[in-house]
Design a protein around this motif. Structure first.
Motif, PDB file in Angstrom:
ATOM      1  N   LEU A 344       0.827  -1.207   0.000  1.00  0.00           N
ATOM      2  CA  LEU A 344       0.000   0.000   0.000  1.00  0.00           C
ATOM      3  C   LEU A 344       0.862   1.258   0.000  1.00  0.00           C
ATOM      4  O   LEU A 344       2.050   1.223   0.330  1.00  0.00           O
ATOM      5  N   SER A 345       0.239   2.369  -0.329  1.00  0.00           N
ATOM      6  CA  SER A 345       0.896   3.673  -0.339  1.00  0.00           C
ATOM      7  C   SER A 345       1.601   3.938   0.988  1.00  0.00           C
ATOM      8  O   SER A 345       1.140   3.532   2.058  1.00  0.00           O
ATOM      9  N   ASP A 346       2.738   4.652   0.920  1.00  0.00           N
ATOM     10  CA  ASP A 346       3.525   4.966   2.121  1.00  0.00           C
ATOM     11  C   ASP A 346       2.722   5.741   3.161  1.00  0.00           C
ATOM     12  O   ASP A 346       3.042   5.702   4.349  1.00  0.00           O
ATOM     13  N   GLU A 347       1.679   6.443   2.741  1.00  0.00           N
ATOM     14  CA  GLU A 347       0.868   7.224   3.692  1.00  0.00           C
ATOM     15  C   GLU A 347       0.232   6.343   4.756  1.00  0.00           C
ATOM     16  O   GLU A 347       0.006   6.781   5.888  1.00  0.00           O
ATOM     17  N   VAL A 348      -0.082   5.098   4.380  1.00  0.00           N
ATOM     18  CA  VAL A 348      -0.889   4.265   5.274  1.00  0.00           C
ATOM     19  C   VAL A 348      -0.298   2.890   5.578  1.00  0.00           C
ATOM     20  O   VAL A 348      -0.772   2.223   6.500  1.00  0.00           O
ATOM     21  N   ASN A 349       0.743   2.445   4.855  1.00  0.00           N
ATOM     22  CA  ASN A 349       1.122   1.032   4.973  1.00  0.00           C
ATOM     23  C   ASN A 349       1.751   0.647   6.301  1.00  0.00           C
ATOM     24  O   ASN A 349       1.918  -0.542   6.588  1.00  0.00           O
ATOM     25  N   ASN A 350       2.131   1.620   7.125  1.00  0.00           N
ATOM     26  CA  ASN A 350       2.606   1.306   8.470  1.00  0.00           C
ATOM     27  C   ASN A 350       1.796   2.035   9.544  1.00  0.00           C
ATOM     28  O   ASN A 350       2.200   2.075  10.707  1.00  0.00           O
ATOM     29  N   ASP A 351       0.671   2.593   9.149  1.00  0.00           N
ATOM     30  CA  ASP A 351      -0.190   3.323  10.077  1.00  0.00           C
ATOM     31  C   ASP A 351      -1.184   2.326  10.680  1.00  0.00           C
ATOM     32  O   ASP A 351      -2.220   2.020  10.097  1.00  0.00           O
ATOM     33  N   THR A 352      -0.852   1.809  11.868  1.00  0.00           N
ATOM     34  CA  THR A 352      -1.683   0.748  12.448  1.00  0.00           C
ATOM     35  C   THR A 352      -3.099   1.232  12.739  1.00  0.00           C
ATOM     36  O   THR A 352      -4.046   0.453  12.638  1.00  0.00           O
ATOM     37  N   ALA A 353      -3.258   2.506  13.095  1.00  0.00           N
ATOM     38  CA  ALA A 353      -4.600   3.025  13.382  1.00  0.00           C
ATOM     39  C   ALA A 353      -5.471   2.998  12.127  1.00  0.00           C
ATOM     40  O   ALA A 353      -6.669   2.692  12.186  1.00  0.00           O
ATOM     41  N   PHE A 354      -4.887   3.310  10.977  1.00  0.00           N
ATOM     42  CA  PHE A 354      -5.617   3.269   9.703  1.00  0.00           C
ATOM     43  C   PHE A 354      -5.930   1.816   9.331  1.00  0.00           C
ATOM     44  O   PHE A 354      -7.073   1.460   9.015  1.00  0.00           O
TER      45      PHE A 354
END
Length: 683
Positions: A344-354
């Motif tokens: 996934l896009s860098d904006e979200v691929n490590n954002d656990t809350a998302f």
């Protein structure tokens, strides 16, 4: 010559006028860059028949309409000229509208006609406000007025009337009342054919069919957050682009706050309030244009609402969110080096809350790559009728249905429970729109739902660590009180020992005849009876003696091992021995048989990936395991997470490779009580 199968005949009997032959659509689709639902809107009434001559006439009529009124992009100049020469003309095109805030007027853009800044009334925009949200396909009456000006600028094209290409009215009572005429497998095949797939083609296993069907879940469940990542050419966006006018595709990087949520100056609600589903195509690229969109999307995915300064309080929407993208590496490589959201896009691929807000992760790597044979030539629901059916299902809910039969396990928290319930509800709406289903139907959908949510949680554990440790997802049958754990196919990989809690009566061990090793699965089934022992799967007499001795030991000592209610005199014990790897099974399996029998009697799950070495003699002594290091290594390499071993093998631990000890726990036991304490899964 039209050849119909039984399902075709049933469809024509019960749904004539609402079905089309799907190969007709494909024959028109060639050379016309027009969505399937537009074509089927035109051909449904004239071609919903098995009369070959009427189909031929209907197709000629549709071709005539398309040739006269459908606009191919390369014909834009010709169409503009035709409108000018005739003064007015009817065209089929995609129309979108934008607001010119400087002049306080709306302008219409027609995609294929290449008409920009056409004149359109405020009333028409209000009546069809989805034109502001990416546009709609419609039959458009357009006039030419050479004197129509805005200041010094000529705007000669005037939009006089719009007929959106979708049913003007709809009643799903026929679908509901006729569902009983079809078996469950027929209905599943009908739904897939309505999407254009051929369910009887090569590669269409039942699991693949259910995965294909699950792409419709965001269309029948409001606020459903869905991800599919996998190889190219598997049709990830097809449903949302071609099969319904109620979904919109947003290209990578084009997700703006104004387009998605609310326009800052006008206060108009964006796509989340306008569409049933928003699909971010190629979500492996940048998803949002502004960083501020990410927290808004988190709020929306969690609750179906969001707040925006200046927007007048909380705003709600019903649109489901779909993220599609390609994984270009083998899935085994991704799991070894990263996690399944890494594409996934860098904006979200490590954002656990998302990521934790995602309800359903469809394993796109299991989908077939479509070839011509995978598309149906048979009848299915016309897409305009089918899309209206899907939309109508959103009004009903079955989110509490699973609670009639099952309880969710302790590892499923509130944020896991909601996705599972919504998934089960969606499958029931699709497969049983009449509300007539069985407990086993619900079980099938529940197991799929738990798997798809667990896939999300397992990746969160890889990213966020112990915060997401509780991934042993399970459900409990209210009738039997049996607990069933749901694993992930990709997590097993090449491992023969499953990494989920073992079912009561199942345990693994390894044996050696001195030269050759074997990986062995023990499965014990307890039934009401009179204390008989039945052994299957092995002919080796020393191994049979092992099992008999273990059984006799329990029987002789059951006052200290079992309570009166669970006495062996009330049960028959069946022991199945299966060699999974290596040579024939050898003796030395007594301890594994012991823990399997006791766990089966008490219906207690054993720890994930459990194996046991050693033997319990008739007198209860724990016997040392021979070829200890080789057995531990074999079990670890095949997925064992815990191997319980005799205390007498303690001095051999230094011989076990460090890599094995890093992957597998090796606790010791010196008696049968310690064995059970270290092997039983504690709730």
């Amino acid at each position: 010559m039209i050849v119909l199968d039984d399902l075709d005949n049933k469809l024509l009997e019960h749904f004539r006028g609402f079905v089309v032959k799907k190969d007709l659509v494909r024959s028109l689709k060639v050379g016309a860059n027009v969505p399937v639902f537009v074509l089927e809107f035109l051909i449904a009434n004239s071609c919903s028949t098995d009369d070959e001559e009427k189909i031929k006439q209907g197709m000629e009529n549709v071709k005539s309409i398309l040739s006269k009124h459908y606009v191919n992009p390369e014909e834009s100049n010709l169409i503009q000229s035709r409108i000018r020469e005739k003064g007015s003309y009817k065209i089929i095109d995609r129309i979108s509208v934008k607001l010119d805030t400087k002049k306080d007027v709306y302008w219409a853009d027609l995609q294929n006609s290449n008409i920009r800044d056409g004149v359109i009334s405020d009333a028409m925009v209000s009546a069809h406000d989805k034109m502001l949200m990416g546009g709609i396909w419609a039959i458009i009456d357009i006039e030419y007025d050479a004197y129509s000006k805005e200041g010094a600028t000529l705007h000669p094209f005037l939009i006089k009337d719009i007929k959106p290409i979708q049913l003007s009215s709809f009643d799903n009572s026929r679908l509901i009342s006729k569902r009983k005429e079809f078996s469950k497998s027929e209905w599943l095949n009908l739904l897939l054919r309505s999407c254009g797939y051929e369910p009887e083609s090569e590669g269409m296993t039942h699991r693949v069919k259910m995965l294909l069907l699950s792409r419709l879940l965001p269309m029948v469940e409001a606020n459903f957050n869905f991800v599919e990542l996998g190889p190219r050419s598997t049709g990830k966006s097809f449903v949302y682009k071609e099969l319904t006018p109620y979904a919109v595709l947003i290209s990578g990087g084009q997700g703006t706050i104004a387009k998605l949520f609310v326009h800052g100056s006008t206060g108009k609600v964006g796509a989340v309030g306008q569409w049933d589903a928003i699909c971010f195509d190629e979500a492996t690229d940048k998803i949002f244009k502004e960083r501020d969109a990410v927290p808004l999307m988190k709020d929306y995915m969690e609750s179906g609402s969001f707040s925006r300064a200046g927007a007048g309080g909380e705003i709600t929407g019903v649109a489901s969110i779909i993220l599609n993208g390609n994984i270009n590496q083998p899935i085994e490589t991704v799991l070894q080096t990263s996690h399944l959201f890494s594409a996934l896009s860098d904006e979200v691929n490590n954002d656990t809350a998302f990521l934790d807000r995602i309800h359903f992760y469809l394993p796109g790597w299991e989908m077939i790559k479509f070839s011509p044979d995978n598309f149906t030539d048979n009848f299915g629901f016309s897409t305009d009728y089918f899309s209206e059916c899907l939309k109508s299902f959103r009004k009903s809910t079955y989110t509490d249905t699973l609670e009639d039969y099952f309880t969710l396990g302790s590892h499923l928290k509130q944020r896991d429970t909601k996705p599972v319930k919504k998934t089960v509800s969606g499958f029931i709406k699709l497969m049983h729109p009449d509300g007539d289903f069985t407990k086993e139907d619900v079980r099938e959908y529940l197991e799929l739902a738990i798997e798809m949510r667990r896939r999300v949680k397992e990746q969160l554990k890889r990213i966020g660590g112990m915060e997401f440790w509780d991934t042993n997802f399970s459900y409990i049958d209210k009738e039997t009180q049996d607990e069933h754990y749901i694993g992930l196919p990709e997590e097993k990989g090449s491992h023969l020992i499953e990494n989920t809690p073992l079912q009561p009566g199942v345990c693994y061990t390894s044996t050696s005849d001195g030269d050759n090793l074997a990986l062995v699965r023990i499965e014990v089934v307890i039934t009401s009876g009179s204390g008989k022992l039945n052994i299957t799967g092995v002919s080796n007499n020393p191994v049979k003696e092992n099992i008999k001795n273990t059984f006799l030991y329990i029987k002789a000592n059951e006052k200290t091992i079992l309570d009166e209610q669970h006495s062996l005199k009330n049960f028959d014990v069946s022991v199945q021995v299966t060699t999974l790897l290596g040579s024939n099974v050898s003796s030395g399996i007594g301890s594994a048989v012991y823990i399997a029998i006791i766990s089966s009697i008490y219906k207690k799950n054993l720890k994930p990936g459990l194996a046991v070495l050693g033997n319990i003699s008739v007198g209860g002594a724990v016997e040392r395991a021979i070829n200890f290091t080789d057995k531990i290594t074999m079990l670890s390499e095949n997925g064992a997470k815990t191997v319980i071993v005799p205390m007498d093998n303690l001095n051999e631990i230094p011989n076990v490779p460090a890599t094995v000890l890093g992957n597998t726990d090796v606790p010791f036991y010196s008696n049968n009580q310690m064995l059970m304490q270290k092997g039983i899964l504690v709730d």
